[in-house]
Design a protein around this motif. Structure first.
Motif, PDB file in Angstrom:
ATOM      1  N   LEU A 111       4.621  -3.315  -7.468  1.00 48.78           N
ATOM      2  CA  LEU A 111       3.515  -3.412  -6.521  1.00 48.78           C
ATOM      3  C   LEU A 111       2.543  -4.474  -7.014  1.00 48.78           C
ATOM      4  O   LEU A 111       2.118  -4.436  -8.174  1.00 48.78           O
ATOM      5  N   TYR A 112       2.221  -5.416  -6.142  1.00 52.12           N
ATOM      6  CA  TYR A 112       1.241  -6.455  -6.454  1.00 52.12           C
ATOM      7  C   TYR A 112       0.010  -6.178  -5.604  1.00 52.12           C
ATOM      8  O   TYR A 112       0.096  -6.149  -4.376  1.00 52.12           O
ATOM      9  N   ILE A 113      -1.110  -5.954  -6.252  1.00 50.78           N
ATOM     10  CA  ILE A 113      -2.320  -5.544  -5.557  1.00 50.78           C
ATOM     11  C   ILE A 113      -3.436  -6.536  -5.870  1.00 50.78           C
ATOM     12  O   ILE A 113      -3.627  -6.932  -7.026  1.00 50.78           O
ATOM     13  N   ASP A 114      -4.170  -6.906  -4.827  1.00 54.74           N
ATOM     14  CA  ASP A 114      -5.288  -7.842  -4.980  1.00 54.74           C
ATOM     15  C   ASP A 114      -6.359  -7.185  -5.835  1.00 54.74           C
ATOM     16  O   ASP A 114      -6.898  -6.139  -5.484  1.00 54.74           O
ATOM     17  N   ASN A 143      12.628   5.289 -10.901  1.00 56.27           N
ATOM     18  CA  ASN A 143      12.689   5.414 -12.357  1.00 56.27           C
ATOM     19  C   ASN A 143      11.455   4.795 -13.004  1.00 56.27           C
ATOM     20  O   ASN A 143      10.922   5.323 -13.966  1.00 56.27           O
ATOM     21  N   ASN A 144      11.038   3.637 -12.474  1.00 52.76           N
ATOM     22  CA  ASN A 144       9.906   2.913 -13.054  1.00 52.76           C
ATOM     23  C   ASN A 144       9.004   2.394 -11.950  1.00 52.76           C
ATOM     24  O   ASN A 144       9.483   1.848 -10.954  1.00 52.76           O
ATOM     25  N   ILE A 145       7.707   2.538 -12.156  1.00 51.84           N
ATOM     26  CA  ILE A 145       6.717   2.015 -11.222  1.00 51.84           C
ATOM     27  C   ILE A 145       5.888   0.988 -11.983  1.00 51.84           C
ATOM     28  O   ILE A 145       5.276   1.304 -13.000  1.00 51.84           O
ATOM     29  N   TYR A 146       5.924  -0.240 -11.479  1.00 51.67           N
ATOM     30  CA  TYR A 146       5.155  -1.322 -12.095  1.00 51.67           C
ATOM     31  C   TYR A 146       4.072  -1.768 -11.117  1.00 51.67           C
ATOM     32  O   TYR A 146       4.360  -2.012  -9.937  1.00 51.67           O
ATOM     33  N   ILE A 147       2.860  -1.846 -11.613  1.00 51.55           N
ATOM     34  CA  ILE A 147       1.746  -2.295 -10.784  1.00 51.55           C
ATOM     35  C   ILE A 147       1.097  -3.483 -11.481  1.00 51.55           C
ATOM     36  O   ILE A 147       0.782  -3.418 -12.672  1.00 51.55           O
ATOM     37  N   GLU A 148       0.939  -4.538 -10.720  1.00 57.43           N
ATOM     38  CA  GLU A 148       0.281  -5.726 -11.252  1.00 57.43           C
ATOM     39  C   GLU A 148      -0.885  -6.075 -10.346  1.00 57.43           C
ATOM     40  O   GLU A 148      -0.723  -6.217  -9.138  1.00 57.43           O
ATOM     41  N   TYR A 149      -2.060  -6.167 -10.935  1.00 53.03           N
ATOM     42  CA  TYR A 149      -3.259  -6.557 -10.198  1.00 53.03           C
ATOM     43  C   TYR A 149      -3.415  -8.064 -10.364  1.00 53.03           C
ATOM     44  O   TYR A 149      -3.431  -8.570 -11.493  1.00 53.03           O
ATOM     45  N   VAL A 150      -3.470  -8.757  -9.240  1.00 55.66           N
ATOM     46  CA  VAL A 150      -3.449 -10.211  -9.280  1.00 55.66           C
ATOM     47  C   VAL A 150      -4.615 -10.795  -8.501  1.00 55.66           C
ATOM     48  O   VAL A 150      -5.156 -10.169  -7.588  1.00 55.66           O
TER      49      VAL A 150
END
Length: 167
Positions: A111-114, A143-150
């Motif tokens: 997930l890419y979140i502003d 299995n895996n949740i990746y969150i990146e704030y960009v």
């Protein structure tokens, strides 16, 4: 990869949009992006057509819509909590149909979140919330949740989402 192709076609669509339009060229130069809310619907089609004509085989758009008029005031009281809940409801409905087998979780979700729309504390709460809800299921969905704030000015995918959200 498909993600890179989508980014490339989005940037080509933006290039077509600003071609001969000083207003959009100026905004892009000053802010490193053109906000979706600053583009009229008939102009967004320039960008959307570029993407849909070249990326339709592997691009899907999911939209979460909350009608404030019908939402309980308590629900809207803590926006980060409401966001987490709505995102989870979307993920579970949308991705449940993509599992190959009910017993096999989807390996990874990214997930890419502003980052401009999220308070610092809420960044940690979202990941924890999604992981907790995932493992509460009889069979975890991911299995895996990746969150990146960009910063949206440096991420074409978040800019594209902003444009869709403002349509």
């Amino acid at each position: 990869t498909e993600q890179h192709k989508l980014k490339r076609h989005f940037r080509k669509g933006i290039k077509n949009l600003i071609n001969g339009n000083d207003k959009y060229a100026k905004e892009l130069n000053e802010n490193s992006e053109i906000k979706g809310s600053h583009i009229p619907e008939n102009k967004k089609t320039i960008v959307f057509e570029k993407i849909f004509n070249n990326c339709a085989d592997y691009t899907e758009i999911g939209i979460i819509q909350l009608h404030n008029k019908y939402a309980d005031d308590k629900f809207k009281l803590v926006p980060a909590r409401s966001f987490n809940y709505l995102l989870w409801k979307f993920l579970i409905r949308y991705y449940s149909k993509y599992r190959k087998k009910v017993d096999e979780p989807i390996e990874n979700i990214y997930l890419y979140i502003d980052e401009r729309n999220v308070a610092q504390k809420a960044k940690y709460d979202l990941k924890n919330y999604l992981e907790m809800k995932n493992f509460e299921l009889p069979k975890p969905l991911f299995n895996n949740i990746y969150i990146e704030y960009v910063d949206s000015s440096t991420n074409s995918l978040v800019q594209f989402a902003d444009m869709v959200a403002n349509s």
